[in-house]
Design a protein around this motif. Sequence first.
Motif, short mmCIF file in Angstrom:
data_model
loop_
_atom_site.label_atom_id
_atom_site.label_comp_id
_atom_site.label_asym_id
_atom_site.label_seq_id
_atom_site.Cartn_x
_atom_site.Cartn_y
_atom_site.Cartn_z
N SER A 141 7.15 1.78 -3.03
CA SER A 141 6.12 2.80 -3.25
C SER A 141 4.81 2.38 -2.61
N ALA A 142 4.46 1.09 -2.74
CA ALA A 142 3.25 0.59 -2.11
C ALA A 142 3.38 0.64 -0.58
N THR A 143 4.55 0.28 -0.07
CA THR A 143 4.76 0.31 1.38
C THR A 143 4.69 1.73 1.92
N ASP A 144 5.24 2.69 1.18
CA ASP A 144 5.13 4.10 1.59
C ASP A 144 3.66 4.50 1.75
N ALA A 145 2.84 4.11 0.79
CA ALA A 145 1.42 4.49 0.83
C ALA A 145 0.69 3.76 1.95
N LEU A 146 0.96 2.47 2.11
CA LEU A 146 0.25 1.67 3.12
C LEU A 146 0.64 2.07 4.54
N SER A 147 1.87 2.45 4.75
CA SER A 147 2.36 2.74 6.11
C SER A 147 2.08 4.16 6.55
N LYS A 148 1.52 4.96 5.68
CA LYS A 148 1.25 6.36 6.03
C LYS A 148 0.33 6.44 7.26
N GLY A 149 0.76 7.21 8.26
CA GLY A 149 -0.03 7.37 9.47
C GLY A 149 0.23 6.33 10.53
N MET A 150 1.04 5.32 10.25
CA MET A 150 1.37 4.32 11.26
C MET A 150 2.49 4.84 12.17
N THR A 151 2.39 4.56 13.44
CA THR A 151 3.42 4.98 14.38
C THR A 151 4.51 3.93 14.56
N SER A 152 4.21 2.69 14.24
CA SER A 152 5.23 1.63 14.25
C SER A 152 4.79 0.55 13.27
N ILE A 153 5.78 -0.12 12.69
CA ILE A 153 5.50 -1.15 11.68
C ILE A 153 6.03 -2.48 12.18
N GLU A 154 5.16 -3.45 12.22
CA GLU A 154 5.53 -4.78 12.72
C GLU A 154 5.93 -5.72 11.59
N LEU A 155 5.29 -5.59 10.43
CA LEU A 155 5.59 -6.52 9.34
C LEU A 155 5.36 -5.85 8.00
N VAL A 156 6.35 -5.97 7.12
CA VAL A 156 6.20 -5.62 5.71
C VAL A 156 6.39 -6.91 4.93
N GLU A 157 5.42 -7.25 4.12
CA GLU A 157 5.46 -8.52 3.41
C GLU A 157 5.09 -8.31 1.94
N SER A 158 5.94 -8.78 1.04
CA SER A 158 5.68 -8.69 -0.39
C SER A 158 5.67 -10.09 -0.99
N ALA A 159 4.85 -10.27 -2.01
CA ALA A 159 4.76 -11.57 -2.68
C ALA A 159 4.46 -11.36 -4.16
N ILE A 160 5.08 -12.19 -4.99
CA ILE A 160 4.87 -12.15 -6.44
C ILE A 160 4.57 -13.56 -6.93
N THR A 161 3.50 -13.71 -7.70
CA THR A 161 3.15 -15.01 -8.25
C THR A 161 2.75 -14.85 -9.72
N PRO A 162 3.66 -15.08 -10.66
CA PRO A 162 3.34 -14.91 -12.08
C PRO A 162 2.48 -16.04 -12.62
N GLY A 163 1.79 -15.76 -13.70
CA GLY A 163 1.06 -16.81 -14.41
C GLY A 163 2.04 -17.76 -15.09
N ASN A 164 1.64 -19.00 -15.24
CA ASN A 164 2.56 -19.99 -15.79
C ASN A 164 2.91 -19.73 -17.25
N ARG A 165 2.06 -19.02 -17.98
CA ARG A 165 2.35 -18.79 -19.39
C ARG A 165 3.27 -17.60 -19.61
N ALA A 166 3.65 -16.93 -18.54
CA ALA A 166 4.61 -15.83 -18.66
C ALA A 166 5.96 -16.39 -19.08
N PRO A 167 6.64 -15.74 -20.02
CA PRO A 167 7.95 -16.23 -20.45
C PRO A 167 8.97 -16.10 -19.34
#
Length: 553
Positions: A141-167
């Motif tokens: 969903s984020a990529t759909d919004a970010l790529s709107k209006g682009m004619t070509s896409i070179e890189l899609v990159e996702s990252a997740i970093t949780p806090g250490n106190r998360a179970p």
Amino acid sequence: MNSRILIIGGYGVFGGRLSAALLQGNEYDVIVAGRSLQKAEAFCERHGGIPYTIDIDAIDLTEQVRGLAPAIIVDAAGPWQDYGKDPYRVARAGLACGAHYLDLSDDAAFSEGIASLDTDARTKGVVIISGVSSVPALSSSATDALSKGMTSIELVESAITPGNRAPRGQSVIRSILSQTGQPLKVWKAGAWRHVTGWGAIRSITLTVPGIPPLKNRWLSPIGAPDLTLLPSRYDAASVQFSAGLELKLMHGGLFLLGKLVSRGLVKSLTSWTSVLQPLATLLRPFGSDRGGMRVSVTGKTAQDTHENRIWTLIAEAGDGPEIPTVPARIMIPKLLTGQIDPGARPCLGEFTLDEAEDALSSLNVSTGRTDTEITPVFRQVLGGAFDKLAAPLQHLHTVTSEHVWEGEAEIHRGKGFLALLANRLAGFPPSGRNVPVRVSMVRNRNGEMWTRQFGTHRFSSHLRRVEKDDSGIIRERFGVLDFSIRLLAGENQLEFPVMRARFLGVPLPRFLLPVSNTRETVLPDGSCQFDVAIYHSFAGLVAHYKGWLRPAA
């Protein structure tokens, strides 16, 4: 209207949060199910719901589901990569009973393979969707919004970093360990390549205006549905996914354990789950309860510019573990009101980013977006002269994420001690004819990293603009040698005379400077031709290599 929701793993790390959220408004009849009736009952005493014991490996699974008569089944148990020979048995049970199905899978093969049920799901008018979680549901969903209006896409990159106190539930830890040190297939520069799961470390800082940033979080490559699903959806040249642990002690320790696997000393770390989970619990008081997610899209716009667009989420006050449940919270009311088309598929673009941010607004979560125009290094240095270059040379030097070019070369190395020493310091390849060449060009924060492979020999250099110098100078570093090179652009060629040099950061006097007769031109077939000849007044010929390159197929 039947509003009964069966949540398998309904008292677990993520399933419990989804169950609690659905029970808050008394809109749904929630069955909190799992292998332990005692845990289900304890959960329902605190939050409400109907406790139920269920084993997805049971022979009578379909009969159990039919007896419960749910409108929707949500599988929040996992780990989905361990579901065995019949991985979609829960979805099949729902299909047989006419119940819609969602899961929170983070396994690429599982989420991609759910489409095998598509024909049956359409026939029965049932919705079966996999990966209704942070990835690929929220990331797409984020990529759909970010790529709107682009004619070509070179890189899609996702990252997740949780806090250490998360179970961290056992299934989450087991999922990470199953991939650590193992080969991981990724789409890079238009081809499938292999990297090592948790086999490299990089650092990022996540920022959202108005709140403290998440500084210097370590990330490593790890498997996710995005890696296999997003390349074709967005026709992207590269897709990357990374995850990280807040404590560098834990992240670095996992990186080192992965070396045991990648070097063949240990087959897999999966069996270490029972040992490492208590250690993770022991370290839980350290670190913070702040985690984040970032989705980045780099591409070309209709205005012929290149942009990097970033959507960032930072969760505070322990609300990070709520994020994977948000897509299901969005999808469930849509399913019950018939807003989702029947069929079986991964969760790609099933809701908008606006809908996601609206659902996130009830949590201690902040989001933000930044759009930055990218100017490739060679265009920065050459300015308007870049447009004088022939189109193939412009293409070669327009590095906004990663390019890979391939070709062939002929190499001659100088003889004598000084020439040999210079070749070793610079890392130049040995002499040869018809040598296959592969050049990878990767944009980073400080410039571009060029890795040249001649046959089996590989050497790298880093190129960057000299910020204080607007006279067409580029800096290129080969190990301990650092050269200042003037770029001279013509209509069909680019020349690279050496102006200054440093050894271990110490400027070399002019009489020690090498002479570089280096030029790039364009052949009639559109290939880029390179001719690099390096001489020294004391050593004579150091190295001469020439050949051609074209974009890798």
